[in-house]
Scaffold this motif. Structure first.
Motif, short mmCIF file in Angstrom:
data_model
loop_
_atom_site.label_atom_id
_atom_site.label_comp_id
_atom_site.label_asym_id
_atom_site.label_seq_id
_atom_site.Cartn_x
_atom_site.Cartn_y
_atom_site.Cartn_z
N UNK A 3 0.70 -1.37 -0.04
CA UNK A 3 -0.01 0.03 -0.11
C UNK A 3 0.75 1.20 -0.06
N UNK A 4 0.38 2.44 -0.37
CA UNK A 4 1.06 3.66 -0.52
C UNK A 4 1.25 4.23 1.03
N UNK A 5 2.15 4.96 1.16
CA UNK A 5 2.19 5.54 2.41
C UNK A 5 1.43 6.61 2.62
N UNK A 6 1.29 6.92 3.83
CA UNK A 6 0.41 8.36 4.50
C UNK A 6 0.64 9.43 3.60
N UNK B 214 8.61 8.37 14.87
CA UNK B 214 8.35 7.93 13.28
C UNK B 214 7.92 8.94 12.52
N UNK B 215 7.43 10.00 12.88
CA UNK B 215 6.82 11.03 12.15
C UNK B 215 7.95 11.96 11.82
N UNK B 216 7.59 12.58 10.39
CA UNK B 216 8.58 13.54 9.69
C UNK B 216 8.11 14.94 9.88
N UNK C 139 5.33 6.12 8.48
CA UNK C 139 5.13 6.91 9.50
C UNK C 139 4.54 8.24 9.08
N UNK C 140 4.07 8.76 10.10
CA UNK C 140 3.04 10.12 9.90
C UNK C 140 4.01 11.19 9.24
N UNK C 141 3.16 12.23 8.51
CA UNK C 141 3.61 13.22 7.85
C UNK C 141 3.30 14.37 8.51
N UNK C 142 3.93 15.34 8.75
CA UNK C 142 3.63 16.65 9.40
C UNK C 142 4.17 17.85 8.32
#
Length: 290
Positions: free
Chosen positions: A38-41, A99-101, A136-139
């Motif tokens: 699956x594609x990432x967030x 894990x978040x960018x 990982x989450x993206x901010x």
């Protein structure tokens, strides 16, 4: 959960129209792919897979004007389950999200978004759904209007964090956290969500009529707190922001200080029978309020 669905991939993307962020979350289904593929967030605006992403709704354009895009396996938006796997008291320390960018220079606003982190095990009906993170989450900074679904758009956010999850049935859950310049702006955004959901049945039915479907969309508010609301939408969805086909969408919003947290999950009839007990929505709001 006796029925199984053909392997498919869930794609989550941020869409841009003429370089302007126009939609926040889009679900697309592609056949013959495993969930691990699956594609990432969400990633930076404009990074979207042509294989699976429906077109974004241009800024200022109503969902009913949105063009049809592609064919999607029937399904709903849902986080199924009987209760969150962890009670608020058992919630992990949300102050760290390695894990978040994160956005450089985001300061306190970004840190506040990282503190809203939800673990897969906390999502509704985890015993049945077995939620996992997609990536990982993206901010990132947000200067444009945020669109949650066909009914809800939010203006005024300064930063945005998104985390995508996938269930054992290949259905999605998305946590979106938005920071604002102050608490008053966050309260205004919260009211925008309430207003959009109050008219969501009419909005959804108008979209169904446009696509020659029976206008069967039904929306109910399932629970409320001083700073949070939860809804369930049952309808035959139109592909675009939602997947197409019979489904139930679960929507949650909580406002705390200058932060607005939105959680959505889908139950798609094509993937598995609905298993989530709406009586658990109060626990979900409590978990998000942390």
């Amino acid at each position: 959960m006796s029925r199984t669905a053909a392997p498919r991939r869930v794609r989550t993307a941020v869409l841009a129209t003429a370089g302007v962020l126009a939609a926040a979350t889009v679900y697309g289904m592609a056949q013959h792919a495993d969930a691990s593929d699956a594609p990432l967030s969400a990633s930076a605006a404009g990074s979207v897979s042509a294989e699976a992403a429906p077109a974004a709704t241009p800024a200022g354009q109503t969902p009913s004007e949105q063009p049809a895009t592609g064919t999607v396996t029937p399904s709903p938006s849902a986080t199924a389950g009987k209760s969150p796997a962890k009670s608020p008291a058992q919630s992990p320390d949300k102050s760290k999200d390695k894990g978040s960018k994160a956005v450089k220079g985001g300061g306190v606003a970004v840190e506040a978004l990282e503190a809203e982190r939800v673990e897969p095990a906390q999502l509704p009906d985890n015993a049945q759904q077995k939620w996992k993170e997609l990536a990982p989450a993206v901010t990132q900074p947000l200067a444009q209007e945020f669109q949650l679904n066909e009914c809800v758009s939010v203006a005024g956010a300064t930063n945005w964090r998104q985390q995508a999850f996938i269930s054992s049935h290949k259905t999605p859950a998305i946590q979106n956290s938005l920071s604002f310049k102050d608490e008053a702006a966050a309260k205004s955004a919260y009211q925008q969500v309430l207003n959009g959901m109050d008219s969501c049945a009419r909005t959804s039915q108008a979209l169904q009529k446009q696509y020659k479907l029976t206008p069967d969309a039904a929306v109910q508010q399932t629970t409320t707190t001083d700073n949070g609301r939860a809804w369930s939408r049952r309808w035959n969805g139109v592909q675009g922001i939602s997947a197409s086909g019979a489904q139930t969408n679960h929507i949650y919003v909580v406002q705390r200080g200058a932060v607005l947290t939105l959680l959505t999950f889908d139950e798609w009839d094509s993937a598995a029978p609905s298993s989530y007990d709406l009586r658990s929505d109060a626990s979900v709001l409590a978990m998000l309020a942390g």
